[in-house]
Design an enzyme around this catalytic site. Structure first.
Site, PDB file in Angstrom:
ATOM      1  N   SER A 169       0.830  -1.197   0.000  1.00 54.39           N
ATOM      2  CA  SER A 169       0.000   0.000   0.000  1.00 54.39           C
ATOM      3  C   SER A 169       0.875   1.262   0.000  1.00 54.39           C
ATOM      4  O   SER A 169       1.695   1.429  -0.905  1.00 54.39           O
ATOM      5  CB  SER A 169      -0.956  -0.051   1.193  1.00 54.39           C
ATOM      6  N   ASP A 328     -10.031  -3.642  -5.254  1.00 52.93           N
ATOM      7  CA  ASP A 328      -9.157  -2.641  -4.636  1.00 52.93           C
ATOM      8  C   ASP A 328      -9.175  -1.401  -5.526  1.00 52.93           C
ATOM      9  O   ASP A 328      -8.964  -1.518  -6.743  1.00 52.93           O
ATOM     10  CB  ASP A 328      -7.728  -3.229  -4.546  1.00 52.93           C
ATOM     11  N   HIS A 358      -8.122  -4.866  -0.884  1.00 47.07           N
ATOM     12  CA  HIS A 358      -6.982  -4.080  -0.427  1.00 47.07           C
ATOM     13  C   HIS A 358      -6.618  -4.425   1.013  1.00 47.07           C
ATOM     14  O   HIS A 358      -7.480  -4.456   1.885  1.00 47.07           O
ATOM     15  CB  HIS A 358      -7.254  -2.580  -0.540  1.00 47.07           C
TER      16      HIS A 358
END
Ligand SMILES: *[C@@H]1O[C@H](CO)[C@@H](O)[C@H](O)[C@H]1NC(C)=O
Length: 388
Positions: A169, A328, A358
Site C-alpha cells: 500500500s 481494490d 486491499h
C-alpha cells in the site's frame, strides 16, 4: 419477554451495522464485512477530518493489532556464516497509520525471514501529521541507503548482491519511489536486486480509474479515504477533497499536468479492454478548478506518485513483482505500473488476486485470518525465494 425483544432488536441492529453489500467474487465477504465494522469508526473519523486525532486512530489500529513491544527492527535468521539474502520492508497505512511493530507486519516479516532464511529489516518511518511529504519518502530513502551500506551489510552478514526493497500500500509507494530514487543516483553503487510492490498506491491524477469506480465503496479502502490520505500526505487542504474526487485537479485546462503525464496514467490506453473492471468510462474534465497543482505541486512529484516517472527512469529500476487485487481501488495503479515497467524493458511478475481486497496480506494470520490473505503471503514469499 421484554428482554428477548431487546435482544432481537440488538441483534438486528448489529447485523444492520455489519452488513454491507459487497461485489460477488470477493474472498470470504462476511470476514471482510466484520473487518469493515471494526475499522469503520476509524475511517469515519478520517473522513470527518479529525486528522489531528490521527494518533488516537493509530493507537486504535495498533490496539486491535496488539502491538508488541519489541523495538528491534531487524529479523535475523540463526546460524551459518554464509552471507544472507535481505529484504527491506515498508509497512502500509496511508503514510499516516500503522507501525512495523504491529503483529501483522511482524508476522509477515518473520515469515519472510524464516522461509527465505533472510535478513529482514522493517522500517518505522515518520507518519502524518508530524511528518508530511517528502519526510516519509526521505526517511524511506535514508533507511534504504543505510540498509545497503557496507557497515550494515557486514554487521548483519547481508549479501549486497541479493537485496530486495518491498512494501504494501503506502509502503509499496515508498518502495517504488525509493527504487526510482536510487536508480537515478550514480553515486549509489550498491543497488537493490529486486523490488516487490504489494497493492501499491502510485498516482494522484485520476481518481476515476476503472478500479476506483468499481471499488469506490469496497472496504477497507474506500475512494474518499484514499483521497483523504493523499491530501494529508501531500500537505493539502481537506477542502480539496471534492475537487480531487471530481478529477478537477487534472482537468485538460490545467497546464501543470502535461500530456506526457496524462499518458502515464491513461488506463484506457495502458490496460486491456477486457475483464469485469473495464466497463467504466474515463472521467476527463475539460475545465476544472484552476491552479490546484500550482498550490499543491507535490501532486505531480514523481517521489510521491511514482507512476508519473518517465520510462527512461523506470528502465533503470530493478526486476519487479507487483501484486494487485481485483477488489481494490488501487488495482489499476498497480496494473498500469506493471505494464509501464514491462514496456520499459523490466522483467515484471504481476500477481493478480481475482478475489483479493486491499490490505488482504495483513490478514494472513489469526484471528483475522483470510484465505486470500494467506495465499497472497505465500505467493509473495515464493516469488522472493525464486528471484532474490
Ligand atoms: C469542477 O470544475 C468545474 C468547472 O470549473 C466547476 O463548475 C465545478 O464546480 C468543479 N467541481 C468541484 C467539485 O470543485
Amino acid at each position: 419477554m421484554r428482554l428477548r425483544l431487546a435482544g432481537v432488536v440488538l441483534l438486528a441492529a448489529a447485523a444492520y451495522y455489519i452488513y454491507l453489500p459487497l461485489p460477488s467474487g470477493v474472498c470470504e465477504p462476511w470476514k471482510l464485512m466484520l473487518l469493515d465494522a471494526v475499522f469503520r469508526p476509524t475511517l469515519l473519523a478520517v473522513r470527518l477530518g479529525l486528522c489531528h486525532r490521527i494518533h488516537l486512530l493509530n493507537r486504535l489500529v495498533c490496539l486491535v493489532e496488539d502491538v508488541d513491544a519489541r523495538s528491534s527492527a531487524t529479523l535475523q535468521p540463526k546460524g551459518g556464516k554464509k552471507l544472507k539474502r535481505a529484504v527491506l520492508y515498508y509497512h502500509g497505512g496511508g503514510w499516516a497509520l500503522g507501525s512495523m511493530r504491529m503483529t501483522s507486519y511482524d508476522y509477515i516479516c518473520r515469515t519472510l525471514a524464516e522461509e527465505l532464511d533472510a535478513v529482514v529489516m522493517s522500517v518505522d518511518y515518520r507518519l502524518v501529521p508530524e511528518a508530511v511529504f517528502p519526510d516519509q519518502y526521505e526517511d524511506a530513502m535514508a533507511a534504504a541507503r543505510a540498509f545497503l551500506s557496507e557497515e550494515v551489510c557486514q554487521r548483519y552478514g547481508i549479501d549486497p548482491e541479493r537485496t530486495c526493497v518491498s512494501g504494501d500500500s503506502a509502503g509499496g509507494n515508498l518502495a517504488a519511489a525509493v527504487s526510482q530514487g536510487l536508480a537515478l543516483d550514480d553515486a549509489q553503487k550498491v543497488k537493490f536486486k529486486i523490488q516487490a510492490l504489494i497493492y501499491p498506491v502510485l498516482q494522484t491524477l485520476d481518481f476515476h480509474t476503472s478500479s476506483y469506480q468499481q471499488n469506490q465503496a469496497v472496504p477497507i479502502l474506500h475512494r474518499h479515504i484514499m483521497i483523504r490520505f493523499w491530501l494529508q500526505y501531500l500537505g493539502g487542504d481537506s477542502s480539496l477533497e471534492p475537487v480531487l474526487l471530481a478529477n478537477n485537479h487534472s482537468a485538460l485546462d490545467e497546464p501543470a499536468v502535461t500530456a506526457a503525464m496524462r499518458s502515464r496514467v491513461s488506463w484506457t490506453a495502458l490496460l486491456p479492454p477486457t475483464g469485469r473492471g473495464r466497463r467504466f468510462e474515463p472521467l476527463v474534465q475539460k475545465t476544472g478548478t484552476p491552479g490546484v497543482v500550482g498550490r499543491l505541486p507535490a501532486l505531480t512529484d514523481v517521489r510521491a506518485a511514482p507512476l508519473l516517472a518517465e520510462s527512461e527512469v523506470l528502465s533503470r529500476t530493478p526486476k519487479a513483482y507487483v501484486m494487485t487485487c481485483e477488489f481494490d481501488v488501487l488495482r489499476d495503479d498497480g496494473l498500469m505500473y506493471a505494464r509501464r515497467l514491462r514496456d520499459a524493458g523490466i522483467d515484471v511478475t504481476n500477481e493478480h488476486l481475482v478475489d483479493g481486497f486491499h490490505g488482504c496480506m495483513v490478514y494472513s494470520q489469526l484471528p483475522m485470518l483470510s484465505g486470500v490473505g494467506q495465499r497472497s503471503l505465500a505467493s509473495y514469499a515464493r516469488w522472493l525465494d525464486q528471484n532474490l
